[in-house]
Design an enzyme around this catalytic site. Structure first.
Site, PDB file in Angstrom:
ATOM      1  N   ALA A   1       0.878  -1.268   0.039  1.00  0.00           N
ATOM      2  CA  ALA A   1      -0.004  -0.054   0.110  1.00  0.00           C
ATOM      3  C   ALA A   1       0.885   1.302   0.085  1.00  0.00           C
ATOM      4  O   ALA A   1       1.909   1.243   0.462  1.00  0.00           O
ATOM      5  CB  ALA A   1      -0.857   0.035   1.305  1.00  0.00           C
TER       6      ALA A   1
ATOM      7  N   GLY B   1       0.488  -5.389   0.711  1.00  0.00           N
ATOM      8  CA  GLY B   1      -0.650  -5.346  -0.117  1.00  0.00           C
ATOM      9  C   GLY B   1      -0.135  -5.863  -1.366  1.00  0.00           C
ATOM     10  O   GLY B   1      -1.025  -6.513  -2.379  1.00  0.00           O
TER      11      GLY B   1
ATOM     12  N   GLU C   1       3.172  -5.174   8.294  1.00  0.00           N
ATOM     13  CA  GLU C   1       1.842  -4.418   8.686  1.00  0.00           C
ATOM     14  C   GLU C   1       2.209  -4.178  10.485  1.00  0.00           C
ATOM     15  O   GLU C   1       1.540  -3.046  10.623  1.00  0.00           O
ATOM     16  CB  GLU C   1       0.436  -4.873   8.428  1.00  0.00           C
TER      17      GLU C   1
ATOM     18  N   GLU D   1      -0.602  -9.338  -0.888  1.00  0.00           N
ATOM     19  CA  GLU D   1      -2.022  -9.829  -0.793  1.00  0.00           C
ATOM     20  C   GLU D   1      -2.505  -9.792  -2.325  1.00  0.00           C
ATOM     21  O   GLU D   1      -3.329 -10.645  -2.805  1.00  0.00           O
ATOM     22  CB  GLU D   1      -2.731  -8.668  -0.139  1.00  0.00           C
TER      23      GLU D   1
END
Lengths: 80, 267
Positions: free
Chosen positions: B69, B122, B145, B125
Site C-alpha cells: 500500500a 498489499g 503491517e 495480497e
C-alpha cells in the site's frame, strides 16, 4: 565450517561482484550503505544474495541497525 | 477492452493470454490511482475471461512486484481528517480493493503472479489472490503491517491461511520478517521458482501449458479447490478499521513518512 574471517571475505566478495565495486576498495569495517551506495531495497537484494549464497535464512530484524560488513558476517556466522 | 494503458498499469490480451503489468514508480505502491486502474481491470476481466485462458500479473518496475500500500498517500490523506471521515475513507478504500481482489480470486481464468524483488504487504495480497505464484529466486515476501500497529488489510491473512499452514502464517505475520523465494517455495507459497530475471518467461510457459486444457474443466477444478473465504475477508476489514483508529497507527505512519532510516520498512 567457515571461520568468521572467511565468512567476512565471502560477504565482501559477493557485495563487490553484485554492486560492481572493486573488491580491494572494501574493508570489513566499512559502512556498506555508504560504500556500495545502496538504498533500503538494494540492501534487501544484498540480504537475499547472502541467504542464497550461504544457504541460510537471515531475518531482517537481525540485521536492522547493522551497517558494516564484519557485523553482517557475524550475524551470518551465527546461522552457519 | 483488449488492451489498456493507464498511469500505473497496462494490460494486453494476446493469443488467449492476458497480461497485466504493474508499472508505477517507485515500486508499484498501491494508492488511489492504482486502485482506480485495478478497478477498471476488474471490470474488464469478465469480458476478457471469455477470450483468455490465463492472466499473468507482473511488474515492470526494477525493484519488484509491489512494495504494498502507498503509506505516504495514506498518511497525507488521513492525517488532516477528523476521526469519523478518516475511518470512512479507509473503509471505502478497503471495500474497493477487496472487490478487485475478490474478482481476481474468482476469475474463471487461471491467474499467475510472476514475482520478482519485493512482494510486501498489499503486493503480497495481490499475489495471494492469484492461483499460482511463480517467483524469481531474488524475490522476497513479507507482511510488515504489525510495525504500524495494523494487520494486512487487503485480504492477506484469510488468503494466506487458505493456502498455507498456520505456523508459517504466524511467523510471517507476527515477526513482520521477509522471507526469500526458496523459503516461500518450501512452505508452499510459491508454486515455481525461476532463475534471476526469468519469472515472467516461466509464467508465460506455464500459461501456454494451461491454455491447452478445456475451459469448462479448468473452471470447475478452480472452483472446487479454491474457495474464497468471504466471511473472514469481511472480518479482516472490520479488525483493520478498529486498529486503524488507534493513535499509535497515525504515529507509526508519520514515523514511516518522516523516516530517513536506511531501512524504514523494517519493524
Amino acid at each position: 565450517m567457515r571461520t568468521l574471517e572467511q565468512t567476512t571475505q565471502e560477504v565482501l566478495a559477493l557485495a563487490a561482484q553484485h554492486f560492481h565495486v572493486p573488491l580491494e576498495t572494501l574493508a570489513p569495517n566499512d559502512d556498506f550503505f555508504k560504500k556500495l551506495g545502496i538504498d533500503s531495497l538494494q540492501a534487501l537484494e544484498l540480504l537475499t544474495r547472502l541467504e542464497n549464497h550461504f544457504g541460510i535464512e537471515l531475518p531482517d530484524y537481525e540485521v536492522q541497525g547493522v551497517s558494516d560488513f564484519r557485523t553482517l558476517a557475524d550475524r551470518i556466522q551465527a546461522r552457519l | 477492452m483488449k488492451s489498456f494503458t493507464g498511469k500505473t498499469l497496462r494490460w494486453e490480451l494476446r493469443e488467449g493470454i492476458l497480461e497485466l503489468t504493474l508499472d508505477h514508480e517507485p515500486a508499484n505502491e498501491i494508492g488511489s490511482e492504482m486502485l482506480a486502474e485495478l478497478e477498471k481491470f476488474a471490470a474488464a476481466l469478465e469480458a476478457l475471461s471469455s477470450e483468455a485462458s490465463v492472466c499473468i500479473i507482473a511488474s515492470a518496475r526494477k525493484h519488484g512486484f509491489s512494495a504494498g500500500a502507498d503509506l505516504r498517500e495514506l498518511y497525507h490523506a488521513a492525517a488532516p481528517l477528523p476521526e469519523k471521515e478518516r475511518l470512512a475513507g479507509v473503509r471505502n478504500f478497503l471495500e474497493r480493493i477487496h472487490k478487485v481482489l475478490n474478482a481476481i480470486d474468482a476469475a474463471p481464468l487461471v491467474t499467475i503472479a510472476a514475482v520478482h524483488g519485493v512482494c510486501f504487504g498489499g503486493g503480497l495480497e495481490l499475489a495471494l489472490a492469484c492461483d499460482l505464484i511463480v517467483a524469481d529466486k531474488m524475490a522476497r515476501f513479507a507482511f510488515p503491517e504489525l510495525r504500524l500497529g495494523l494487520i494486512p488489510g487487503f485480504g492477506g491473512i484469510p488468503r494466506l491461511k487458505r493456502d498455507l499452514g498456520n505456523a508459517f502464517v504466524r511467523d510471517l505475520l507476527l515477526t513482520g520478517r521477509s522471507v526469500n523465494a526458496a523459503r516461500a517455495q518450501a512452505v508452499g507459497l510459491v508454486a515455481q521458482l525461476a532463475g534471476e530475471g526469468e519469472a515472467l518467461r516461466l509464467a508465460r510457459s506455464t500459461a501456454a501449458q494451461i491454455a491447452k486444457f478445456d475451459p469448462g474443466t479448468r473452471i470447475a477444478a478452480k472452483r472446487f479447490i479454491k474457495p474464497i473465504p468471504y466471511d473472514e475477508l469481511r472480518r479482516e476489514i472490520d479488525i483493520f478499521c478498529e486498529l486503524f483508529m488507534r493513535p499509535a497507527v497515525m504515529a507509526g505512519l508519520k514515523k514511516f513518512v518522516d523516516s530517513s532510516d536506511a531501512m524504514p520498512y523494517l519493524p
